[in-house]
Design a protein around this motif. Structure first.
Motif, PDB file in Angstrom:
ATOM      1  N   PRO A  59     -17.520  -6.460 -11.690  1.00 18.33           N
ATOM      2  CA  PRO A  59     -17.270  -5.068 -12.067  1.00 18.33           C
ATOM      3  C   PRO A  59     -15.780  -4.777 -12.164  1.00 18.33           C
ATOM      4  N   ALA A  60     -15.456  -3.747 -12.921  1.00 24.04           N
ATOM      5  CA  ALA A  60     -14.069  -3.309 -13.022  1.00 24.04           C
ATOM      6  C   ALA A  60     -13.601  -2.815 -11.660  1.00 24.04           C
ATOM      7  N   GLU A  61     -12.329  -2.995 -11.404  1.00 26.83           N
ATOM      8  CA  GLU A  61     -11.742  -2.466 -10.170  1.00 26.83           C
ATOM      9  C   GLU A  61     -11.746  -0.941 -10.246  1.00 26.83           C
ATOM     10  N   GLU A  62     -11.802  -0.291  -9.109  1.00 29.38           N
ATOM     11  CA  GLU A  62     -11.808   1.167  -9.060  1.00 29.38           C
ATOM     12  C   GLU A  62     -10.401   1.756  -9.118  1.00 29.38           C
ATOM     13  N   HIS A  63      -9.429   1.069  -8.506  1.00 31.24           N
ATOM     14  CA  HIS A  63      -8.079   1.621  -8.394  1.00 31.24           C
ATOM     15  C   HIS A  63      -7.035   0.543  -8.624  1.00 31.24           C
ATOM     16  N   ALA A  64      -5.910   0.968  -9.171  1.00 33.54           N
ATOM     17  CA  ALA A  64      -4.748   0.081  -9.256  1.00 33.54           C
ATOM     18  C   ALA A  64      -4.244  -0.154  -7.836  1.00 33.54           C
ATOM     19  N   PRO A  65      -3.522  -1.238  -7.617  1.00 34.05           N
ATOM     20  CA  PRO A  65      -3.005  -1.502  -6.263  1.00 34.05           C
ATOM     21  C   PRO A  65      -1.998  -0.434  -5.836  1.00 34.05           C
ATOM     22  N   ASP A  66      -1.841  -0.297  -4.532  1.00 32.98           N
ATOM     23  CA  ASP A  66      -0.947   0.731  -3.974  1.00 32.98           C
ATOM     24  C   ASP A  66       0.477   0.625  -4.495  1.00 32.98           C
ATOM     25  N   PHE A  67       0.946  -0.592  -4.785  1.00 39.95           N
ATOM     26  CA  PHE A  67       2.331  -0.757  -5.210  1.00 39.95           C
ATOM     27  C   PHE A  67       2.563  -0.384  -6.678  1.00 39.95           C
ATOM     28  N   CYS A  68       1.503  -0.129  -7.426  1.00 35.44           N
ATOM     29  CA  CYS A  68       1.636   0.168  -8.863  1.00 35.44           C
ATOM     30  C   CYS A  68       2.281   1.532  -9.087  1.00 35.44           C
ATOM     31  N   ASN A  69       3.357   1.549  -9.861  1.00 29.51           N
ATOM     32  CA  ASN A  69       4.045   2.801 -10.172  1.00 29.51           C
ATOM     33  C   ASN A  69       3.176   3.750 -10.995  1.00 29.51           C
ATOM     34  N   ASN A  70       2.125   3.223 -11.628  1.00 27.48           N
ATOM     35  CA  ASN A  70       1.248   4.032 -12.472  1.00 27.48           C
ATOM     36  C   ASN A  70      -0.134   4.237 -11.860  1.00 27.48           C
ATOM     37  N   ARG A  71      -0.252   4.028 -10.569  1.00 30.89           N
ATOM     38  CA  ARG A  71      -1.554   4.150  -9.910  1.00 30.89           C
ATOM     39  C   ARG A  71      -2.193   5.524 -10.147  1.00 30.89           C
ATOM     40  N   LEU A  72      -1.431   6.583  -9.965  1.00 29.15           N
ATOM     41  CA  LEU A  72      -1.993   7.927 -10.122  1.00 29.15           C
ATOM     42  C   LEU A  72      -2.446   8.179 -11.560  1.00 29.15           C
ATOM     43  N   MET A  73      -1.655   7.743 -12.535  1.00 23.60           N
ATOM     44  CA  MET A  73      -2.048   7.904 -13.933  1.00 23.60           C
ATOM     45  C   MET A  73      -3.312   7.111 -14.227  1.00 23.60           C
ATOM     46  N   MET A  74      -3.370   5.864 -13.726  1.00 27.27           N
ATOM     47  CA  MET A  74      -4.546   5.021 -13.954  1.00 27.27           C
ATOM     48  C   MET A  74      -5.778   5.644 -13.303  1.00 27.27           C
ATOM     49  N   ASP A  75      -5.629   6.171 -12.090  1.00 28.38           N
ATOM     50  CA  ASP A  75      -6.750   6.840 -11.423  1.00 28.38           C
ATOM     51  C   ASP A  75      -7.214   8.052 -12.230  1.00 28.38           C
ATOM     52  N   ARG A  76      -6.257   8.845 -12.700  1.00 32.21           N
ATOM     53  CA  ARG A  76      -6.599  10.036 -13.484  1.00 32.21           C
ATOM     54  C   ARG A  76      -7.345   9.652 -14.752  1.00 32.21           C
ATOM     55  N   LEU A  77      -6.842   8.637 -15.460  1.00 28.40           N
ATOM     56  CA  LEU A  77      -7.506   8.191 -16.687  1.00 28.40           C
ATOM     57  C   LEU A  77      -8.884   7.621 -16.397  1.00 28.40           C
ATOM     58  N   HIS A  78      -8.984   6.798 -15.379  1.00 27.05           N
ATOM     59  CA  HIS A  78     -10.270   6.202 -15.017  1.00 27.05           C
ATOM     60  C   HIS A  78     -11.297   7.296 -14.761  1.00 27.05           C
ATOM     61  N   ASN A  79     -10.912   8.292 -13.961  1.00 26.80           N
ATOM     62  CA  ASN A  79     -11.832   9.384 -13.625  1.00 26.80           C
ATOM     63  C   ASN A  79     -12.157  10.245 -14.841  1.00 26.80           C
ATOM     64  N   ALA A  80     -11.151  10.584 -15.636  1.00 26.95           N
ATOM     65  CA  ALA A  80     -11.380  11.431 -16.810  1.00 26.95           C
ATOM     66  C   ALA A  80     -12.262  10.739 -17.838  1.00 26.95           C
ATOM     67  N   LEU A  81     -11.994   9.472 -18.095  1.00 28.33           N
ATOM     68  CA  LEU A  81     -12.770   8.752 -19.092  1.00 28.33           C
ATOM     69  C   LEU A  81     -14.182   8.458 -18.602  1.00 28.33           C
ATOM     70  N   ALA A  82     -14.315   8.168 -17.319  1.00 33.30           N
ATOM     71  CA  ALA A  82     -15.650   7.927 -16.769  1.00 33.30           C
ATOM     72  C   ALA A  82     -16.482   9.203 -16.826  1.00 33.30           C
ATOM     73  N   ALA A  83     -15.869  10.340 -16.500  1.00 36.01           N
ATOM     74  CA  ALA A  83     -16.585  11.608 -16.530  1.00 36.01           C
ATOM     75  C   ALA A  83     -17.001  11.974 -17.954  1.00 36.01           C
ATOM     76  N   ALA A  84     -16.137  11.637 -18.913  1.00 34.13           N
ATOM     77  CA  ALA A  84     -16.425  11.950 -20.317  1.00 34.13           C
ATOM     78  C   ALA A  84     -17.340  10.906 -20.950  1.00 34.13           C
ATOM     79  N   GLY A  85     -17.471   9.764 -20.282  1.00 32.17           N
ATOM     80  CA  GLY A  85     -18.318   8.706 -20.814  1.00 32.17           C
ATOM     81  C   GLY A  85     -17.719   7.988 -22.005  1.00 32.17           C
ATOM     82  N   ASP A  86     -16.385   7.959 -22.090  1.00 30.53           N
ATOM     83  CA  ASP A  86     -15.753   7.258 -23.203  1.00 30.53           C
ATOM     84  C   ASP A  86     -14.486   6.541 -22.760  1.00 30.53           C
ATOM     85  N   GLY A  87     -14.251   5.369 -23.330  1.00 28.71           N
ATOM     86  CA  GLY A  87     -13.009   4.655 -23.104  1.00 28.71           C
ATOM     87  C   GLY A  87     -12.909   3.904 -21.797  1.00 28.71           C
ATOM     88  N   THR A  88     -13.946   3.929 -20.995  1.00 22.11           N
ATOM     89  CA  THR A  88     -13.942   3.171 -19.753  1.00 22.11           C
ATOM     90  C   THR A  88     -15.344   2.659 -19.503  1.00 22.11           C
TER      91      THR A  88
END
Length: 111
Positions: free
Chosen positions: A72-101
């Motif tokens: 399965p795809a990972e749920e979160h970028a690693p803690d050291f990632c400078n883009n972790r928050l953006m990746m989390d936001r995109l993951h959640n937004a796209l999953a909720a919309a059912g597109d792009g993830t």
């Protein structure tokens, strides 16, 4: 300013991180889930990483995009990632919309 080689390397790392999280950045851009300015800012944040080798190592441990069918795809970028928050936001937004993830499924492997 950053050289093309550095920008290309970090763009590849950022895209690979997104794929590992089940995010299709191209689709997110097309659907307006992230703007081109946000993508550019994320790239600059990635280039500013103090330890890109940790990113390479983390990605190697979490499988290549073509192996996504096997795990399965990972749920979160690693803690050291400078883009972790953006990746989390995109993951959640796209999953909720059912597109792009594809949580728990294969990520796009288009090149």
């Amino acid at each position: 300013m950053f050289g093309n080689r550095t920008l290309n390397r970090h763009a590849a790392l950022m895209n690979r991180m997104a794929e590992t999280l089940g995010i299709d950045l191209e689709e997110a851009l097309r659907r307006g889930k992230i703007s081109s300015a946000e993508w550019r800012d994320a790239l600059v944040d990635c280039v500013g990483c103090d330890d890109p080798a940790s990113c390479v190592h983390w990605l190697a441990e979490h499988g290549a995009p073509e192996d996504r069918l096997k795990q399965p795809a990972e749920e979160h970028a690693p803690d050291f990632c400078n883009n972790r928050l953006m990746m989390d936001r995109l993951h959640n937004a796209l999953a909720a919309a059912g597109d792009g993830t594809q949580p728990g499924a294969a990520a796009s492997t288009r090149e």
